[in-house]
Motif scaffolding. Structure first.
Motif, PDB file in Angstrom:
ATOM      1  N   GLY A   2       0.793  -1.228   0.000  1.00  0.00           N
ATOM      2  CA  GLY A   2       0.000   0.000   0.000  1.00  0.00           C
ATOM      3  C   GLY A   2       0.822   1.272   0.000  1.00  0.00           C
ATOM      4  O   GLY A   2       0.339   2.322  -0.380  1.00  0.00           O
ATOM      5  N   GLY A   3       2.102   1.190   0.436  1.00  0.00           N
ATOM      6  CA  GLY A   3       2.903   2.416   0.570  1.00  0.00           C
ATOM      7  C   GLY A   3       3.202   3.054  -0.782  1.00  0.00           C
ATOM      8  O   GLY A   3       3.121   2.419  -1.816  1.00  0.00           O
ATOM      9  N   GLU A   4       3.579   4.345  -0.730  1.00  0.00           N
ATOM     10  CA  GLU A   4       3.923   5.016  -1.998  1.00  0.00           C
ATOM     11  C   GLU A   4       5.337   4.619  -2.420  1.00  0.00           C
ATOM     12  O   GLU A   4       6.109   4.125  -1.603  1.00  0.00           O
ATOM     13  N   PRO A   5       5.662   4.828  -3.706  1.00  0.00           N
ATOM     14  CA  PRO A   5       7.000   4.469  -4.186  1.00  0.00           C
ATOM     15  C   PRO A   5       8.079   5.234  -3.411  1.00  0.00           C
ATOM     16  O   PRO A   5       7.954   6.441  -3.225  1.00  0.00           O
ATOM     17  N   LEU A   6       9.091   4.525  -2.957  1.00  0.00           N
ATOM     18  CA  LEU A   6      10.176   5.161  -2.212  1.00  0.00           C
ATOM     19  C   LEU A   6      11.467   5.153  -3.028  1.00  0.00           C
ATOM     20  O   LEU A   6      12.176   6.146  -3.096  1.00  0.00           O
ATOM     21  N   VAL A   7      11.766   4.020  -3.651  1.00  0.00           N
ATOM     22  CA  VAL A   7      12.953   3.905  -4.510  1.00  0.00           C
ATOM     23  C   VAL A   7      12.480   3.510  -5.901  1.00  0.00           C
ATOM     24  O   VAL A   7      11.778   2.507  -6.055  1.00  0.00           O
ATOM     25  N   VAL A   8      12.832   4.316  -6.902  1.00  0.00           N
ATOM     26  CA  VAL A   8      12.404   4.018  -8.263  1.00  0.00           C
ATOM     27  C   VAL A   8      13.610   4.053  -9.202  1.00  0.00           C
ATOM     28  O   VAL A   8      14.292   5.067  -9.322  1.00  0.00           O
ATOM     29  N   LEU A  27      12.749  -0.820 -11.550  1.00  0.00           N
ATOM     30  CA  LEU A  27      12.381  -1.420 -10.270  1.00  0.00           C
ATOM     31  C   LEU A  27      11.772  -0.343  -9.387  1.00  0.00           C
ATOM     32  O   LEU A  27      12.330   0.751  -9.254  1.00  0.00           O
ATOM     33  N   THR A  28      10.621  -0.636  -8.812  1.00  0.00           N
ATOM     34  CA  THR A  28       9.989   0.285  -7.870  1.00  0.00           C
ATOM     35  C   THR A  28       9.824  -0.431  -6.534  1.00  0.00           C
ATOM     36  O   THR A  28       9.263  -1.530  -6.482  1.00  0.00           O
ATOM     37  N   VAL A  29      10.323   0.182  -5.479  1.00  0.00           N
ATOM     38  CA  VAL A  29      10.186  -0.371  -4.126  1.00  0.00           C
ATOM     39  C   VAL A  29       9.342   0.611  -3.315  1.00  0.00           C
ATOM     40  O   VAL A  29       9.653   1.805  -3.250  1.00  0.00           O
ATOM     41  N   HIS A  30       8.281   0.106  -2.725  1.00  0.00           N
ATOM     42  CA  HIS A  30       7.350   0.959  -1.986  1.00  0.00           C
ATOM     43  C   HIS A  30       7.743   1.062  -0.516  1.00  0.00           C
ATOM     44  O   HIS A  30       8.426   0.191   0.011  1.00  0.00           O
ATOM     45  N   THR A  62      17.319   6.755 -14.688  1.00  0.00           N
ATOM     46  CA  THR A  62      17.206   7.603 -13.497  1.00  0.00           C
ATOM     47  C   THR A  62      16.941   6.753 -12.271  1.00  0.00           C
ATOM     48  O   THR A  62      16.358   5.666 -12.356  1.00  0.00           O
ATOM     49  N   ILE A  63      17.400   7.269 -11.128  1.00  0.00           N
ATOM     50  CA  ILE A  63      17.085   6.660  -9.837  1.00  0.00           C
ATOM     51  C   ILE A  63      16.564   7.779  -8.944  1.00  0.00           C
ATOM     52  O   ILE A  63      17.217   8.822  -8.806  1.00  0.00           O
ATOM     53  N   THR A  64      15.393   7.577  -8.363  1.00  0.00           N
ATOM     54  CA  THR A  64      14.889   8.562  -7.410  1.00  0.00           C
ATOM     55  C   THR A  64      14.628   7.897  -6.071  1.00  0.00           C
ATOM     56  O   THR A  64      14.235   6.726  -6.003  1.00  0.00           O
ATOM     57  N   ILE A  65      14.885   8.662  -5.019  1.00  0.00           N
ATOM     58  CA  ILE A  65      14.607   8.204  -3.653  1.00  0.00           C
ATOM     59  C   ILE A  65      13.624   9.192  -3.053  1.00  0.00           C
ATOM     60  O   ILE A  65      13.926  10.383  -2.967  1.00  0.00           O
ATOM     61  N   ASP A  66      12.463   8.686  -2.677  1.00  0.00           N
ATOM     62  CA  ASP A  66      11.432   9.531  -2.075  1.00  0.00           C
ATOM     63  C   ASP A  66      11.119  10.732  -2.974  1.00  0.00           C
ATOM     64  O   ASP A  66      10.998  11.870  -2.510  1.00  0.00           O
TER      65      ASP A  66
END
Length: 247
Positions: A2-8, A27-30, A62-66
């Motif tokens: 349920g959490g929002e994406p944190l690491v994409v 890869l998306t980690v919530h 690209t890599i995004t965190i939060d």
């Protein structure tokens, strides 16, 4: 989850010279998710892990965190590394500092926490990983399993948003592996977002929300552990599992 994406990670490519070690990785980690990355050696698992806190740079993608792109260097990168806890194969503790000093150094230096608060916080974390009675010792006086638990406490001391584990038990003697995995299982149970590169399939079954299988620098398939271990879809995953689950 349920959490929002944190690491994409989006379309990530990485070369070491002629070697294409990450190929178009998405890869998306919530938030609150535990993702276990498995695959044969040389499949790009550790490199993937190391790109997330920019120990390795990427060529494209690209890599995004939060929601924020990975910063290149300087203060922003230091801040990012505080948000992304990392636990390696080797414990990387400061040899000449006590266990407690190892855990308090980051919060005092990087986050400006006062020493008394950092000490209290540090002792609570050492308690949490089961080594509070070793606080005054130097790392060399501890077993490998104890040192790795100190390394986990040190990463937690920065109050990270996500924890990366790169084969955290592969340098340990067999009898010490479970004491480290138990700490990781309890962290997972407390809702810590975790990306774990490991050979420990028992941990994947116990704690992972999702198993990501890599081979040849690509994510070949991903699924919930039960599905992955009982009904892998790809031939490469079937082959990998037949080799490891029979031993």
């Amino acid at each position: 989850m349920g959490g929002e994406p944190l690491v994409v990670l989006d379309g990530v490519n990485k070369h070491f010279g002629a070697l294409h070690v990450l190929r178009d990785v998405d890869l998306t980690v919530h938030r609150g998710e535990v993702v276990v990355v498995i695959g044969p050696s040389g499949s790009g698992k550790s490199t993937l892990c190391r790109t997330i806190n920019r120990l390795e740079t990427i060529d494209t993608g690209t890599i995004t965190i939060d929601g924020k792109p990975l910063p290149a260097e300087g203060k922003e990168l230091a801040r990012l590394r505080a948000d992304v806890g990392m636990v390696f194969q080797s414990f990387n503790l400061f040899a000449h500092k006590t266990v407690l000093e190892n855990v308090t150094l980051g919060p005092v230096k990087a986050k400006g926490m006062n020493r008394a608060q950092a000490r209290d916080n540090g002792m609570a974390l050492l308690e949490r990983v089961g080594v509070a009675n070793q606080a005054g010792k130097l790392p060399a006086q501890l077993s490998g399993g104890q040192q790795q638990r100190v390394a986990i406490a040190r990463a937690l001391a920065m109050n990270p948003k996500v924890m990366l584990f790169d084969e955290p038990t592969s340098a340990l003697d067999p009898e010490m592996i479970n004491e480290v995995l138990d700490v990781m299982v309890s962290l997972a149970g407390e809702g810590m977002t975790m990306i774990v590169v490991t050979h420990e399939m028992g941990f994947a079954r116990r704690a992972a929300h999702r198993v990501v299988f890599m081979d040849g620098g690509q994510i070949v398939e991903q699924a919930q552990p039960e599905t992955f271990f009982t009904a892998p879809r790809s031939d490469r995953a079937k082959d990998f599992l037949s080799k490891i689950l029979t031993h």
